[in-house]
Write a protein that holds these residues in place. Structure first.
Motif, PDB file in Angstrom:
ATOM      1  N   ILE A  15     -17.958  70.015 -49.088  1.00 52.16           N
ATOM      2  CA  ILE A  15     -16.545  69.774 -49.344  1.00 52.16           C
ATOM      3  C   ILE A  15     -16.300  69.864 -50.847  1.00 52.16           C
ATOM      4  CG2 ILE A  15     -14.650  68.091 -49.167  1.00 52.16           C
ATOM      5  CD1 ILE A  15     -15.565  69.008 -46.431  1.00 52.16           C
ATOM      6  N   TYR A  18     -11.326  70.725 -54.418  1.00 47.65           N
ATOM      7  CA  TYR A  18     -10.083  71.389 -54.012  1.00 47.65           C
ATOM      8  C   TYR A  18      -9.781  71.120 -52.535  1.00 47.65           C
ATOM      9  CZ  TYR A  18      -6.790  75.006 -52.688  1.00 47.65           C
ATOM     10  OH  TYR A  18      -5.703  75.679 -52.174  1.00 47.65           O
ATOM     11  N   LYS A  19     -10.811  71.262 -51.679  1.00 53.94           N
ATOM     12  CA  LYS A  19     -10.598  71.037 -50.242  1.00 53.94           C
ATOM     13  C   LYS A  19     -10.229  69.584 -49.973  1.00 53.94           C
ATOM     14  CE  LYS A  19     -12.637  71.539 -45.653  1.00 53.94           C
ATOM     15  NZ  LYS A  19     -11.337  71.555 -45.038  1.00 53.94           N
ATOM     16  N   LYS A  22      -6.659  69.133 -50.957  1.00 54.62           N
ATOM     17  CA  LYS A  22      -5.777  69.805 -49.997  1.00 54.62           C
ATOM     18  C   LYS A  22      -5.689  69.033 -48.673  1.00 54.62           C
ATOM     19  CE  LYS A  22      -5.020  74.225 -47.777  1.00 54.62           C
ATOM     20  NZ  LYS A  22      -5.564  75.517 -47.420  1.00 54.62           N
ATOM     21  N   ASP A  23      -6.824  68.533 -48.205  1.00 56.75           N
ATOM     22  CA  ASP A  23      -6.869  67.850 -46.906  1.00 56.75           C
ATOM     23  C   ASP A  23      -6.290  66.435 -46.947  1.00 56.75           C
ATOM     24  OD1 ASP A  23      -8.088  70.114 -45.878  1.00 56.75           O
ATOM     25  OD2 ASP A  23     -10.094  69.214 -45.769  1.00 56.75           O
TER      26      ASP A  23
END
Length: 72
Positions: A15, A18-19, A22-23
């Protein structure tokens, strides 16, 4: 302790910051501070992170080695 567990979870589950941003909507700047041990998340953020990674808050804080201790 939190930083070690947090970084390990991100790396082991591939992970990116950024992810995660975003999540979850958590600011990337906060994530960076957590990863660099410059800041400890609030209780609200700890819960959000624990829910995202499906681990207990106690696991995030290093109070248990069992990431599934929140499951009955």
């Amino acid at each position: 302790m939190f930083t070690d567990v947090f970084v390990h979870l991100m790396q082991s589950r591939n992970i990116s910051s950024y992810k995660l941003t975003k999540d979850t909507g958590i600011d990337n700047g906060l994530i960076s501070k957590w990863k660099n041990a410059k800041y400890v998340p609030s209780a609200e953020m700890l819960i959000k992170i624990a829910d995202y990674f499906d681990v207990s808050v106690d696991y995030l804080l290093g109070r248990t080695d069992n990431p599934d201790s929140h499951k009955a």
